[in-house]
Design an enzyme around this catalytic site. Sequence first.
Site, PDB file in Angstrom:
ATOM      1  N   GLY A 141       7.655   4.865   7.558  1.00 39.70           N
ATOM      2  CA  GLY A 141       6.862   6.095   7.677  1.00 39.70           C
ATOM      3  C   GLY A 141       7.110   6.753   9.019  1.00 39.70           C
ATOM      4  CE  LYS A 185      -1.625   2.990   2.755  1.00 38.93           C
ATOM      5  NZ  LYS A 185      -1.632   4.180   1.901  1.00 38.93           N
ATOM      6  CD  GLU A 211       0.791  10.855  14.736  1.00 36.97           C
ATOM      7  OE1 GLU A 211       1.452  11.523  13.917  1.00 36.97           O
ATOM      8  OE2 GLU A 211      -0.404  11.073  14.996  1.00 36.97           O
ATOM      9  CD  GLU A 249      14.133   0.496   8.121  1.00 34.08           C
ATOM     10  OE1 GLU A 249      14.711   1.555   8.402  1.00 34.08           O
ATOM     11  OE2 GLU A 249      14.725  -0.581   7.988  1.00 34.08           O
ATOM     12  N   GLY A 305       3.809   4.263  13.065  1.00 30.42           N
ATOM     13  CA  GLY A 305       4.486   3.016  13.430  1.00 30.42           C
ATOM     14  C   GLY A 305       3.965   2.470  14.761  1.00 30.42           C
ATOM     15  CB  CYS A 343      14.011   9.261   7.314  1.00 26.97           C
ATOM     16  SG  CYS A 343      14.753   8.107   6.165  1.00 26.97           S
TER      17      CYS A 343
HETATM   18  P1  NAD Z   1       3.112   8.449   7.395  1.00 27.75           P
HETATM   19  O1  NAD Z   1       3.445   7.650   8.601  1.00 27.75           O
HETATM   20  O2  NAD Z   1       2.129   9.539   7.532  1.00 27.75           O
HETATM   21  O3  NAD Z   1       2.546   7.496   6.239  1.00 27.75           O
HETATM   22  C1  NAD Z   1       3.272   6.383   5.773  1.00 27.75           C
HETATM   23  C2  NAD Z   1       2.298   5.377   5.191  1.00 27.75           C
HETATM   24  O4  NAD Z   1       1.421   4.946   6.237  1.00 27.75           O
HETATM   25  C3  NAD Z   1       1.393   5.914   4.092  1.00 27.75           C
HETATM   26  O5  NAD Z   1       1.199   4.916   3.127  1.00 27.75           O
HETATM   27  C4  NAD Z   1       0.101   6.197   4.817  1.00 27.75           C
HETATM   28  O6  NAD Z   1      -1.039   6.139   3.981  1.00 27.75           O
HETATM   29  C5  NAD Z   1       0.077   5.069   5.835  1.00 27.75           C
HETATM   30  N1  NAD Z   1      -0.728   5.347   7.028  1.00 27.75           N
HETATM   31  C6  NAD Z   1      -1.033   6.549   7.583  1.00 27.75           C
HETATM   32  N2  NAD Z   1      -1.816   6.366   8.682  1.00 27.75           N
HETATM   33  C7  NAD Z   1      -1.985   5.027   8.810  1.00 27.75           C
HETATM   34  C8  NAD Z   1      -2.676   4.222   9.752  1.00 27.75           C
HETATM   35  N3  NAD Z   1      -3.346   4.750  10.772  1.00 27.75           N
HETATM   36  N4  NAD Z   1      -2.625   2.890   9.594  1.00 27.75           N
HETATM   37  C9  NAD Z   1      -1.939   2.323   8.585  1.00 27.75           C
HETATM   38  N5  NAD Z   1      -1.270   3.040   7.648  1.00 27.75           N
HETATM   39  C10 NAD Z   1      -1.296   4.379   7.766  1.00 27.75           C
HETATM   40  O7  NAD Z   1       4.505   8.962   6.815  1.00 27.75           O
HETATM   41  P2  NAD Z   1       4.738   9.897   5.543  1.00 27.75           P
HETATM   42  O8  NAD Z   1       4.288  11.264   5.904  1.00 27.75           O
HETATM   43  O9  NAD Z   1       4.199   9.247   4.324  1.00 27.75           O
HETATM   44  O10 NAD Z   1       6.343   9.833   5.401  1.00 27.75           O
HETATM   45  C11 NAD Z   1       7.199  10.606   6.157  1.00 27.75           C
HETATM   46  C12 NAD Z   1       7.762   9.836   7.344  1.00 27.75           C
HETATM   47  O11 NAD Z   1       8.410   8.645   6.890  1.00 27.75           O
HETATM   48  C13 NAD Z   1       8.824  10.605   8.079  1.00 27.75           C
HETATM   49  O12 NAD Z   1       8.638  10.458   9.471  1.00 27.75           O
HETATM   50  C14 NAD Z   1      10.133   9.950   7.636  1.00 27.75           C
HETATM   51  O13 NAD Z   1      11.191  10.104   8.536  1.00 27.75           O
HETATM   52  C15 NAD Z   1       9.688   8.535   7.512  1.00 27.75           C
HETATM   53  N6  NAD Z   1      10.603   7.767   6.645  1.00 27.75           N
HETATM   54  C16 NAD Z   1      11.454   6.879   7.239  1.00 27.75           C
HETATM   55  C17 NAD Z   1      12.358   6.154   6.461  1.00 27.75           C
HETATM   56  C18 NAD Z   1      13.314   5.170   7.080  1.00 27.75           C
HETATM   57  O14 NAD Z   1      13.965   4.453   6.336  1.00 27.75           O
HETATM   58  N7  NAD Z   1      13.463   5.111   8.392  1.00 27.75           N
HETATM   59  C19 NAD Z   1      12.373   6.336   5.082  1.00 27.75           C
HETATM   60  C20 NAD Z   1      11.488   7.239   4.512  1.00 27.75           C
HETATM   61  C21 NAD Z   1      10.601   7.947   5.310  1.00 27.75           C
END
Ligand code: NAD
Length: 497
Positions: free
Chosen positions: A229, A176, A232, A251, A234, A285
Amino acid sequence: METYKMYINGEWVVSSERKLIDVKNPATDEIIARVQSASKEDVQRATKAARTSFDSGIWSRMPPGERSNILSKVANLLEQNMDTFVNIEMKNTGKSIKQVSGYDIPYTIDNIKFICGASRIMEGKAMAEYVSDGTSAVRREPIGAVGIITPWNYPLMMIIWRAFPAIATGNSVVVKPASYTPLTAIKLAELLEKAGVPKGVFNVITGPGSSVGEELAKSKDLEMIAFTGSTEVGKRLSELGASNLKKVSLELGGKAPFIVFKDANIDAAVESAIVGGLVNNGQDCANSTRYYIHESIFDEFVSKLKNRLSKLRIGDPESMDTDMGPLISQSQRERVESYIERGKNEGGNILLGGDRPSIKGHEHGYYINPAVIYTENENSAIVKEEIFGPVFTVLKFKDYEDVIRRSNDVTYGLGSSVWTSNITTAMRATRDLRFGTVWVNEHVVVPSEMPWAGYKQSGHGASLSAYSLEEFTYIKHVYFDLTGKVRKDWYSQIFKG
Ligand code: NAD
Protein backbone atom coordinates in the site's frame (compact mmCIF):
# COMPACT_ATOMS: atom_id res chain seq x y z
CA MET A 1 -27.75 -7.34 -3.47
CA GLU A 2 -25.35 -9.75 -1.84
CA THR A 3 -24.01 -9.26 1.69
CA TYR A 4 -20.67 -11.02 2.07
CA LYS A 5 -19.53 -12.67 5.29
CA MET A 6 -16.02 -12.93 6.70
CA TYR A 7 -14.09 -16.20 6.82
CA ILE A 8 -12.61 -16.90 10.25
CA ASN A 9 -11.35 -20.25 11.46
CA GLY A 10 -13.08 -22.11 8.64
CA GLU A 11 -16.46 -20.50 9.33
CA TRP A 12 -18.47 -17.84 7.52
CA VAL A 13 -19.31 -15.17 10.07
CA VAL A 14 -20.88 -11.72 10.41
CA SER A 15 -19.37 -8.84 12.38
CA SER A 16 -19.98 -9.13 16.11
CA GLU A 17 -21.19 -5.52 16.00
CA ARG A 18 -23.45 -6.25 13.02
CA LYS A 19 -21.89 -3.32 11.11
CA LEU A 20 -21.75 -3.32 7.32
CA ILE A 21 -19.80 -1.40 4.68
CA ASP A 22 -21.15 -0.49 1.23
CA VAL A 23 -19.08 -1.56 -1.76
CA LYS A 24 -19.45 0.52 -4.93
CA ASN A 25 -18.94 0.26 -8.66
CA PRO A 26 -16.69 3.24 -9.52
CA ALA A 27 -18.02 3.36 -13.08
CA THR A 28 -21.55 4.15 -11.86
CA ASP A 29 -21.26 5.09 -8.15
CA GLU A 30 -23.85 2.36 -7.45
CA ILE A 31 -23.66 0.11 -4.40
CA ILE A 32 -23.03 -3.43 -5.64
CA ALA A 33 -22.56 -5.36 -2.37
CA ARG A 34 -22.12 -5.06 1.36
CA VAL A 35 -19.36 -6.51 3.51
CA GLN A 36 -18.85 -6.84 7.25
CA SER A 37 -17.02 -4.23 9.27
CA ALA A 38 -14.97 -6.33 11.67
CA SER A 39 -14.95 -5.37 15.35
CA LYS A 40 -11.88 -5.54 17.58
CA GLU A 41 -13.24 -8.84 18.87
CA ASP A 42 -13.52 -10.22 15.31
CA VAL A 43 -9.91 -9.26 14.58
CA GLN A 44 -8.79 -11.03 17.73
CA ARG A 45 -10.79 -14.11 16.83
CA ALA A 46 -9.07 -14.20 13.43
CA THR A 47 -5.54 -13.70 14.76
CA LYS A 48 -6.16 -16.34 17.43
CA ALA A 49 -7.41 -18.75 14.74
CA ALA A 50 -4.27 -18.16 12.68
CA ARG A 51 -2.03 -18.59 15.71
CA THR A 52 -3.78 -21.77 16.87
CA SER A 53 -3.75 -23.34 13.42
CA PHE A 54 -0.06 -22.56 13.05
CA ASP A 55 0.81 -23.99 16.47
CA SER A 56 -1.15 -27.17 15.74
CA GLY A 57 1.40 -28.06 13.06
CA ILE A 58 -1.29 -29.51 10.79
CA TRP A 59 -0.36 -27.08 8.04
CA SER A 60 3.02 -25.75 9.12
CA ARG A 61 4.53 -29.27 9.38
CA MET A 62 2.79 -30.69 6.33
CA PRO A 63 5.37 -31.64 3.66
CA PRO A 64 5.72 -28.83 1.08
CA GLY A 65 4.53 -31.09 -1.74
CA GLU A 66 1.26 -31.82 0.05
CA ARG A 67 0.65 -28.14 0.77
CA SER A 68 1.52 -27.33 -2.82
CA ASN A 69 -0.97 -29.92 -4.13
CA ILE A 70 -3.77 -28.37 -2.09
CA LEU A 71 -2.89 -24.83 -3.14
CA SER A 72 -2.57 -25.84 -6.80
CA LYS A 73 -6.26 -26.72 -6.67
CA VAL A 74 -6.94 -23.04 -6.02
CA ALA A 75 -5.35 -22.19 -9.38
CA ASN A 76 -7.59 -24.78 -11.07
CA LEU A 77 -10.69 -23.52 -9.26
CA LEU A 78 -9.85 -19.96 -10.23
CA GLU A 79 -9.56 -21.06 -13.86
CA GLN A 80 -12.96 -22.77 -13.62
CA ASN A 81 -14.51 -19.66 -12.00
CA MET A 82 -12.75 -17.16 -14.22
CA ASP A 83 -15.93 -15.41 -15.38
CA THR A 84 -17.16 -14.82 -11.84
CA PHE A 85 -13.85 -13.38 -10.72
CA VAL A 86 -13.47 -11.24 -13.85
CA ASN A 87 -16.96 -9.86 -13.42
CA ILE A 88 -16.58 -9.03 -9.74
CA GLU A 89 -13.12 -7.52 -10.12
CA MET A 90 -14.19 -5.41 -13.09
CA LYS A 91 -17.35 -4.10 -11.38
CA ASN A 92 -15.54 -3.41 -8.14
CA THR A 93 -12.50 -1.60 -9.60
CA GLY A 94 -13.74 -0.01 -12.82
CA LYS A 95 -10.93 -1.63 -14.82
CA SER A 96 -11.70 -2.53 -18.40
CA ILE A 97 -12.88 -6.07 -19.00
CA LYS A 98 -10.00 -6.34 -21.50
CA GLN A 99 -7.44 -5.84 -18.74
CA VAL A 100 -9.15 -7.98 -16.08
CA SER A 101 -9.88 -10.94 -18.36
CA GLY A 102 -6.72 -10.71 -20.47
CA TYR A 103 -4.21 -9.85 -17.79
CA ASP A 104 -5.20 -9.51 -14.12
CA ILE A 105 -6.84 -12.89 -13.51
CA PRO A 106 -4.78 -15.09 -15.91
CA TYR A 107 -1.55 -13.56 -14.60
CA THR A 108 -2.72 -14.11 -11.01
CA ILE A 109 -3.32 -17.78 -11.84
CA ASP A 110 0.22 -17.99 -13.19
CA ASN A 111 1.52 -16.37 -9.97
CA ILE A 112 -0.21 -19.11 -7.93
CA LYS A 113 1.16 -21.90 -10.11
CA PHE A 114 4.67 -20.52 -9.81
CA ILE A 115 4.46 -20.18 -6.02
CA CYS A 116 3.09 -23.73 -5.69
CA GLY A 117 6.01 -25.15 -7.68
CA ALA A 118 8.75 -22.99 -6.17
CA SER A 119 7.65 -23.68 -2.59
CA ARG A 120 8.66 -27.33 -3.07
CA ILE A 121 12.33 -26.49 -3.55
CA MET A 122 12.89 -24.30 -0.51
CA GLU A 123 16.27 -25.15 0.96
CA GLY A 124 18.86 -24.08 3.48
CA LYS A 125 22.25 -23.20 2.00
CA ALA A 126 24.64 -25.22 4.19
CA MET A 127 25.34 -28.78 5.31
CA ALA A 128 29.04 -28.78 6.09
CA GLU A 129 31.76 -28.58 8.72
CA TYR A 130 32.65 -24.95 9.37
CA VAL A 131 34.52 -25.92 12.57
CA SER A 132 36.50 -29.15 12.81
CA ASP A 133 34.24 -31.02 15.24
CA GLY A 134 30.74 -30.22 14.08
CA THR A 135 28.37 -30.19 11.16
CA SER A 136 26.20 -27.13 10.51
CA ALA A 137 22.99 -26.96 8.54
CA VAL A 138 20.45 -24.28 7.77
CA ARG A 139 16.72 -24.86 8.07
CA ARG A 140 14.10 -22.54 6.68
CA GLU A 141 10.95 -22.46 8.74
CA PRO A 142 7.68 -20.55 8.54
CA ILE A 143 7.41 -17.42 10.66
CA GLY A 144 4.05 -18.18 12.26
CA ALA A 145 0.81 -16.24 12.11
CA VAL A 146 1.02 -13.38 9.60
CA GLY A 147 -1.24 -10.38 8.97
CA ILE A 148 -1.65 -9.40 5.32
CA ILE A 149 -2.98 -5.93 4.43
CA THR A 150 -3.55 -5.13 0.77
CA PRO A 151 -4.51 -2.18 -1.48
CA TRP A 152 -7.41 -1.68 -3.88
CA ASN A 153 -5.55 -1.39 -7.17
CA TYR A 154 -5.11 -5.14 -7.89
CA PRO A 155 -7.43 -6.60 -5.24
CA LEU A 156 -7.01 -10.31 -5.92
CA MET A 157 -3.46 -10.22 -7.29
CA MET A 158 -1.98 -8.31 -4.35
CA ILE A 159 -3.45 -10.87 -1.94
CA ILE A 160 -1.97 -13.72 -3.95
CA TRP A 161 1.45 -12.01 -4.06
CA ARG A 162 1.56 -11.87 -0.26
CA ALA A 163 -0.72 -14.60 1.11
CA PHE A 164 0.39 -17.41 -1.23
CA PRO A 165 4.12 -17.35 -0.50
CA ALA A 166 3.12 -17.11 3.17
CA ILE A 167 0.83 -20.14 3.27
CA ALA A 168 2.86 -22.15 0.75
CA THR A 169 5.79 -22.01 3.22
CA GLY A 170 3.59 -23.12 6.13
CA ASN A 171 2.42 -19.87 7.74
CA SER A 172 -1.18 -19.11 8.69
CA VAL A 173 -2.59 -15.75 7.62
CA VAL A 174 -5.24 -13.16 8.36
CA VAL A 175 -5.96 -11.15 5.23
CA LYS A 176 -7.48 -7.67 5.33
CA PRO A 177 -8.30 -6.38 1.85
CA ALA A 178 -8.90 -2.69 1.08
CA SER A 179 -12.40 -1.52 1.95
CA TYR A 180 -13.08 -0.31 -1.60
CA THR A 181 -12.38 -3.75 -3.06
CA PRO A 182 -12.95 -6.62 -0.62
CA LEU A 183 -15.07 -8.89 -2.81
CA THR A 184 -12.57 -11.12 -4.61
CA ALA A 185 -10.69 -11.67 -1.32
CA ILE A 186 -13.84 -13.23 0.11
CA LYS A 187 -14.51 -15.26 -3.03
CA LEU A 188 -10.90 -16.47 -2.84
CA ALA A 189 -11.53 -17.81 0.67
CA GLU A 190 -14.35 -19.94 -0.82
CA LEU A 191 -11.82 -21.49 -3.20
CA LEU A 192 -9.32 -22.23 -0.44
CA GLU A 193 -12.07 -23.85 1.59
CA LYS A 194 -13.04 -26.01 -1.41
CA ALA A 195 -9.42 -26.90 -2.08
CA GLY A 196 -9.12 -28.32 1.44
CA VAL A 197 -6.93 -25.77 3.23
CA PRO A 198 -7.36 -26.60 6.95
CA LYS A 199 -9.39 -24.25 9.13
CA GLY A 200 -7.58 -21.26 10.58
CA VAL A 201 -4.81 -21.22 7.94
CA PHE A 202 -6.45 -18.63 5.71
CA ASN A 203 -8.76 -16.06 7.31
CA VAL A 204 -10.33 -13.02 5.67
CA ILE A 205 -11.64 -10.09 7.67
CA THR A 206 -13.01 -6.85 6.25
CA GLY A 207 -13.22 -3.31 7.55
CA PRO A 208 -11.44 0.05 7.69
CA GLY A 209 -7.65 0.24 7.81
CA SER A 210 -7.77 2.77 10.65
CA SER A 211 -9.41 0.25 13.00
CA VAL A 212 -9.13 -3.30 11.59
CA GLY A 213 -5.70 -2.77 9.98
CA GLU A 214 -4.26 -1.09 13.08
CA GLU A 215 -5.62 -3.82 15.34
CA LEU A 216 -3.86 -6.42 13.17
CA ALA A 217 -0.60 -4.50 13.34
CA LYS A 218 -0.83 -4.38 17.14
CA SER A 219 -1.78 -8.04 17.60
CA LYS A 220 0.55 -10.11 19.76
CA ASP A 221 -0.65 -13.31 18.04
CA LEU A 222 1.01 -12.22 14.81
CA GLU A 223 4.77 -12.34 14.25
CA MET A 224 4.74 -10.58 10.92
CA ILE A 225 2.77 -8.04 8.89
CA ALA A 226 3.06 -8.11 5.11
CA PHE A 227 1.73 -4.85 3.76
CA THR A 228 1.23 -3.58 0.25
CA GLY A 229 0.00 0.00 0.00
CA SER A 230 1.04 3.60 0.48
CA THR A 231 4.33 4.67 2.02
CA GLU A 232 2.47 6.73 4.62
CA VAL A 233 0.55 3.72 5.98
CA GLY A 234 3.68 1.55 5.68
CA LYS A 235 5.46 3.89 8.10
CA ARG A 236 2.53 3.73 10.52
CA LEU A 237 2.54 -0.08 10.42
CA SER A 238 6.28 -0.15 11.15
CA GLU A 239 5.60 1.88 14.30
CA LEU A 240 2.68 -0.27 15.41
CA GLY A 241 4.45 -3.54 14.65
CA ALA A 242 7.30 -2.47 16.92
CA SER A 243 5.15 -3.28 19.99
CA ASN A 244 6.20 -6.95 19.68
CA LEU A 245 8.98 -6.35 17.12
CA LYS A 246 7.05 -7.95 14.30
CA LYS A 247 8.75 -8.45 11.01
CA VAL A 248 7.12 -5.81 8.79
CA SER A 249 7.46 -6.46 5.06
CA LEU A 250 6.59 -3.40 2.99
CA GLU A 251 5.73 -3.03 -0.70
CA LEU A 252 4.95 0.68 -1.09
CA GLY A 253 4.47 3.51 -3.55
CA GLY A 254 6.46 4.43 -6.63
CA LYS A 255 7.31 7.31 -8.96
CA ALA A 256 8.78 5.61 -12.00
CA PRO A 257 10.97 7.56 -14.42
CA PHE A 258 10.71 6.75 -18.12
CA ILE A 259 13.92 7.95 -19.74
CA VAL A 260 14.10 8.36 -23.51
CA PHE A 261 17.57 8.97 -24.97
CA LYS A 262 17.97 10.56 -28.40
CA ASP A 263 18.99 7.24 -30.01
CA ALA A 264 15.79 5.47 -28.86
CA ASN A 265 13.09 4.11 -31.11
CA ILE A 266 10.64 6.94 -30.47
CA ASP A 267 7.55 5.15 -31.79
CA ALA A 268 8.19 2.15 -29.55
CA ALA A 269 8.75 4.45 -26.58
CA VAL A 270 5.48 6.29 -27.22
CA GLU A 271 3.49 3.04 -27.47
CA SER A 272 4.96 1.84 -24.20
CA ALA A 273 4.50 5.22 -22.53
CA ILE A 274 0.75 4.96 -23.11
CA VAL A 275 0.57 1.47 -21.61
CA GLY A 276 3.06 2.24 -18.84
CA GLY A 277 1.15 5.35 -17.87
CA LEU A 278 -2.38 4.07 -18.24
CA VAL A 279 -2.34 0.41 -17.21
CA ASN A 280 -4.87 -0.02 -14.41
CA ASN A 281 -6.38 3.37 -15.24
CA GLY A 282 -3.12 5.00 -14.13
CA GLN A 283 -3.30 3.42 -10.66
CA ASP A 284 -0.32 1.07 -10.70
CA CYS A 285 2.68 1.47 -8.39
CA ALA A 286 4.91 0.86 -11.45
CA ASN A 287 3.15 3.36 -13.73
CA SER A 288 5.57 5.49 -15.72
CA THR A 289 4.90 8.99 -14.41
CA ARG A 290 7.97 11.13 -15.08
CA TYR A 291 8.86 11.18 -18.76
CA TYR A 292 12.42 12.45 -19.15
CA ILE A 293 12.87 13.03 -22.86
CA HIS A 294 16.13 14.13 -24.48
CA GLU A 295 15.72 17.76 -25.58
CA SER A 296 16.52 16.96 -29.23
CA ILE A 297 13.52 14.61 -29.58
CA PHE A 298 11.19 16.18 -27.02
CA ASP A 299 8.78 17.86 -29.47
CA GLU A 300 8.45 14.75 -31.63
CA PHE A 301 7.84 12.49 -28.61
CA VAL A 302 5.23 14.78 -27.05
CA SER A 303 3.38 15.33 -30.30
CA LYS A 304 3.20 11.56 -30.93
CA LEU A 305 2.14 10.94 -27.31
CA LYS A 306 -0.70 13.46 -27.57
CA ASN A 307 -1.77 12.00 -30.87
CA ARG A 308 -1.98 8.46 -29.43
CA LEU A 309 -3.76 9.67 -26.29
CA SER A 310 -6.39 11.46 -28.37
CA LYS A 311 -7.43 8.04 -29.73
CA LEU A 312 -7.90 6.53 -26.25
CA ARG A 313 -11.35 5.09 -25.63
CA ILE A 314 -12.54 5.99 -22.14
CA GLY A 315 -15.85 4.48 -21.13
CA ASP A 316 -17.86 1.54 -19.90
CA PRO A 317 -15.50 -1.06 -18.38
CA GLU A 318 -17.86 -3.81 -19.54
CA SER A 319 -17.24 -3.03 -23.21
CA MET A 320 -14.38 -4.80 -24.99
CA ASP A 321 -13.81 -1.50 -26.86
CA THR A 322 -12.92 0.38 -23.68
CA ASP A 323 -9.24 1.12 -23.01
CA MET A 324 -9.66 3.00 -19.76
CA GLY A 325 -12.29 3.10 -17.05
CA PRO A 326 -12.80 5.37 -14.05
CA LEU A 327 -10.60 5.93 -11.03
CA ILE A 328 -11.43 3.93 -7.92
CA SER A 329 -13.30 6.64 -5.99
CA GLN A 330 -14.46 10.21 -5.92
CA SER A 331 -11.73 11.08 -3.41
CA GLN A 332 -9.05 9.50 -5.63
CA ARG A 333 -10.27 11.59 -8.58
CA GLU A 334 -10.16 14.74 -6.43
CA ARG A 335 -6.64 13.82 -5.31
CA VAL A 336 -5.50 13.48 -8.94
CA GLU A 337 -7.21 16.76 -9.90
CA SER A 338 -5.56 18.56 -7.00
CA TYR A 339 -2.14 17.37 -8.25
CA ILE A 340 -2.93 18.63 -11.75
CA GLU A 341 -3.85 22.00 -10.21
CA ARG A 342 -0.64 22.06 -8.17
CA GLY A 343 1.39 21.16 -11.24
CA LYS A 344 -0.13 24.16 -13.02
CA ASN A 345 0.40 26.48 -10.04
CA GLU A 346 4.01 25.36 -9.72
CA GLY A 347 4.87 26.44 -13.26
CA GLY A 348 3.59 23.48 -15.31
CA ASN A 349 1.84 23.79 -18.63
CA ILE A 350 -1.11 21.45 -19.29
CA LEU A 351 -0.69 20.19 -22.85
CA LEU A 352 -3.69 17.84 -22.82
CA GLY A 353 -6.61 16.57 -20.71
CA GLY A 354 -6.99 16.58 -16.97
CA ASP A 355 -10.69 17.40 -17.21
CA ARG A 356 -13.70 15.12 -16.64
CA PRO A 357 -15.19 13.39 -19.68
CA SER A 358 -18.91 12.92 -19.95
CA ILE A 359 -19.62 9.22 -20.51
CA LYS A 360 -23.19 8.42 -21.54
CA GLY A 361 -24.84 6.16 -18.98
CA HIS A 362 -21.89 6.66 -16.60
CA GLU A 363 -22.38 10.27 -15.58
CA HIS A 364 -21.77 9.42 -11.92
CA GLY A 365 -18.59 7.41 -12.55
CA TYR A 366 -15.23 8.78 -11.37
CA TYR A 367 -13.75 9.34 -14.83
CA ILE A 368 -10.93 11.68 -15.76
CA ASN A 369 -9.16 12.39 -19.05
CA PRO A 370 -5.43 11.59 -18.86
CA ALA A 371 -3.37 14.75 -18.46
CA VAL A 372 -0.06 15.62 -20.11
CA ILE A 373 1.81 18.34 -18.23
CA TYR A 374 5.12 19.89 -19.25
CA THR A 375 7.21 21.32 -16.46
CA GLU A 376 10.71 22.67 -15.96
CA ASN A 377 10.22 22.76 -12.19
CA GLU A 378 11.99 19.65 -10.95
CA ASN A 379 10.74 20.32 -7.41
CA SER A 380 7.07 20.44 -8.38
CA ALA A 381 4.82 17.94 -6.54
CA ILE A 382 3.94 16.32 -9.87
CA VAL A 383 7.63 15.39 -10.29
CA LYS A 384 8.35 14.31 -6.72
CA GLU A 385 5.16 12.73 -5.30
CA GLU A 386 3.09 9.70 -6.21
CA ILE A 387 -0.14 10.90 -7.83
CA PHE A 388 -1.61 7.47 -8.58
CA GLY A 389 -3.64 8.59 -11.56
CA PRO A 390 -3.27 9.11 -15.33
CA VAL A 391 -0.94 12.11 -15.29
CA PHE A 392 1.99 12.23 -17.72
CA THR A 393 4.59 14.69 -16.46
CA VAL A 394 6.96 15.43 -19.35
CA LEU A 395 10.41 16.93 -18.79
CA LYS A 396 13.48 17.65 -20.94
CA PHE A 397 17.05 16.57 -20.24
CA LYS A 398 20.43 17.34 -21.79
CA ASP A 399 22.84 14.56 -20.82
CA TYR A 400 23.22 11.18 -19.12
CA GLU A 401 24.51 12.39 -15.72
CA ASP A 402 21.78 15.01 -15.48
CA VAL A 403 18.92 12.59 -16.18
CA ILE A 404 20.17 9.82 -13.91
CA ARG A 405 20.64 12.26 -11.03
CA ARG A 406 17.12 13.69 -11.48
CA SER A 407 15.57 10.25 -11.90
CA ASN A 408 17.10 9.06 -8.63
CA ASP A 409 16.23 12.25 -6.77
CA VAL A 410 12.92 11.05 -5.32
CA THR A 411 12.10 9.23 -2.09
CA TYR A 412 10.76 6.25 -4.07
CA GLY A 413 12.63 3.46 -5.84
CA LEU A 414 10.26 0.91 -7.36
CA GLY A 415 10.05 0.76 -11.19
CA SER A 416 12.05 2.65 -13.83
CA SER A 417 12.75 2.34 -17.53
CA VAL A 418 15.32 3.47 -20.04
CA TRP A 419 14.91 3.76 -23.80
CA THR A 420 18.01 3.62 -25.98
CA SER A 421 19.59 1.65 -28.81
CA ASN A 422 23.06 2.06 -27.28
CA ILE A 423 24.09 -1.00 -25.26
CA THR A 424 26.58 0.95 -23.15
CA THR A 425 24.00 3.56 -22.17
CA ALA A 426 21.54 0.78 -21.32
CA MET A 427 24.06 -1.15 -19.20
CA ARG A 428 25.20 1.97 -17.36
CA ALA A 429 21.65 3.00 -16.62
CA THR A 430 20.71 -0.42 -15.23
CA ARG A 431 23.62 0.00 -12.80
CA ASP A 432 23.03 3.66 -11.93
CA LEU A 433 19.25 3.78 -11.47
CA ARG A 434 18.35 3.14 -7.82
CA PHE A 435 15.11 1.25 -8.37
CA GLY A 436 14.01 -2.32 -7.67
CA THR A 437 13.32 -2.85 -11.38
CA VAL A 438 14.94 -1.28 -14.44
CA TRP A 439 13.35 -2.10 -17.78
CA VAL A 440 15.29 -1.53 -20.99
CA ASN A 441 13.11 -0.60 -23.98
CA GLU A 442 10.01 -1.76 -22.08
CA HIS A 443 7.94 -0.82 -19.02
CA VAL A 444 5.77 -2.77 -16.49
CA VAL A 445 6.61 -6.38 -17.45
CA VAL A 446 7.00 -8.55 -14.31
CA PRO A 447 7.22 -12.33 -14.83
CA SER A 448 6.15 -14.53 -11.89
CA GLU A 449 9.74 -15.84 -11.64
CA MET A 450 11.31 -12.40 -11.10
CA PRO A 451 11.30 -10.34 -7.87
CA TRP A 452 9.16 -7.26 -7.44
CA ALA A 453 10.89 -5.20 -4.80
CA GLY A 454 11.54 -1.63 -3.76
CA TYR A 455 14.50 0.56 -2.89
CA LYS A 456 14.29 3.44 -0.42
CA GLN A 457 10.75 4.43 0.62
CA SER A 458 9.17 2.04 -1.86
CA GLY A 459 9.71 -0.54 0.85
CA HIS A 460 11.77 -3.66 1.19
CA GLY A 461 11.33 -7.36 0.83
CA ALA A 462 10.10 -8.97 -2.35
CA SER A 463 6.94 -10.20 -4.00
CA LEU A 464 6.93 -12.89 -6.71
CA SER A 465 9.98 -15.10 -7.44
CA ALA A 466 11.65 -17.46 -4.96
CA TYR A 467 12.61 -14.38 -2.89
CA SER A 468 8.97 -13.92 -1.90
CA LEU A 469 9.06 -17.36 -0.27
CA GLU A 470 12.19 -16.50 1.71
CA GLU A 471 10.37 -13.40 2.91
CA PHE A 472 7.98 -15.56 4.95
CA THR A 473 10.58 -17.82 6.57
CA TYR A 474 13.03 -17.66 9.44
CA ILE A 475 16.49 -19.13 8.98
CA LYS A 476 17.63 -21.50 11.68
CA HIS A 477 21.19 -22.71 12.25
CA VAL A 478 21.34 -26.33 13.39
CA TYR A 479 24.63 -27.71 14.74
CA PHE A 480 25.59 -31.37 15.27
CA ASP A 481 28.53 -32.31 17.48
CA LEU A 482 30.72 -34.97 15.79
CA THR A 483 33.01 -35.87 18.70
CA GLY A 484 30.76 -37.43 21.32
CA LYS A 485 33.27 -36.15 23.93
CA VAL A 486 32.23 -35.10 27.45
CA ARG A 487 34.69 -32.20 27.38
CA LYS A 488 35.43 -30.76 23.99
CA ASP A 489 38.95 -29.37 23.52
CA TRP A 490 37.88 -25.75 23.12
CA TYR A 491 36.12 -25.63 26.54
CA SER A 492 39.47 -25.00 28.22
CA GLN A 493 39.64 -21.59 26.54
CA ILE A 494 36.71 -20.61 28.75
CA PHE A 495 37.11 -22.79 31.85
CA LYS A 496 40.26 -24.70 32.66
CA GLY A 497 38.93 -26.57 35.75
P1 NAD B 1 -3.34 2.52 1.48
O1 NAD B 1 -2.00 2.53 2.13
O2 NAD B 1 -4.23 3.67 1.71
O3 NAD B 1 -4.17 1.23 1.95
C1 NAD B 1 -3.65 -0.08 1.80
C2 NAD B 1 -4.31 -0.97 2.83
O4 NAD B 1 -3.96 -0.49 4.13
C3 NAD B 1 -5.83 -1.00 2.80
O5 NAD B 1 -6.28 -2.30 3.09
C4 NAD B 1 -6.21 -0.06 3.91
O6 NAD B 1 -7.48 -0.33 4.47
C5 NAD B 1 -5.11 -0.33 4.92
N1 NAD B 1 -4.87 0.78 5.86
C6 NAD B 1 -5.09 2.11 5.68
N2 NAD B 1 -4.73 2.79 6.80
C7 NAD B 1 -4.27 1.87 7.68
C8 NAD B 1 -3.75 1.96 9.00
N3 NAD B 1 -3.63 3.12 9.63
N4 NAD B 1 -3.36 0.82 9.59
C9 NAD B 1 -3.45 -0.37 8.97
N5 NAD B 1 -3.95 -0.52 7.72
C10 NAD B 1 -4.35 0.59 7.09
O7 NAD B 1 -3.07 2.25 -0.07
P2 NAD B 1 -4.15 2.18 -1.24
O8 NAD B 1 -4.66 3.55 -1.47
O9 NAD B 1 -5.12 1.08 -0.97
O10 NAD B 1 -3.24 1.67 -2.47
C11 NAD B 1 -2.46 2.52 -3.22
C12 NAD B 1 -1.00 2.50 -2.77
O11 NAD B 1 -0.50 1.16 -2.82
C13 NAD B 1 -0.10 3.28 -3.68
O12 NAD B 1 0.81 4.03 -2.92
C14 NAD B 1 0.62 2.21 -4.50
O13 NAD B 1 1.85 2.62 -5.02
C15 NAD B 1 0.76 1.15 -3.47
N6 NAD B 1 0.99 -0.17 -4.11
C16 NAD B 1 2.24 -0.70 -4.05
C17 NAD B 1 2.51 -1.93 -4.66
C18 NAD B 1 3.88 -2.55 -4.62
O14 NAD B 1 4.01 -3.69 -5.03
N7 NAD B 1 4.91 -1.85 -4.18
C19 NAD B 1 1.48 -2.61 -5.31
C20 NAD B 1 0.21 -2.04 -5.34
C21 NAD B 1 -0.02 -0.82 -4.73
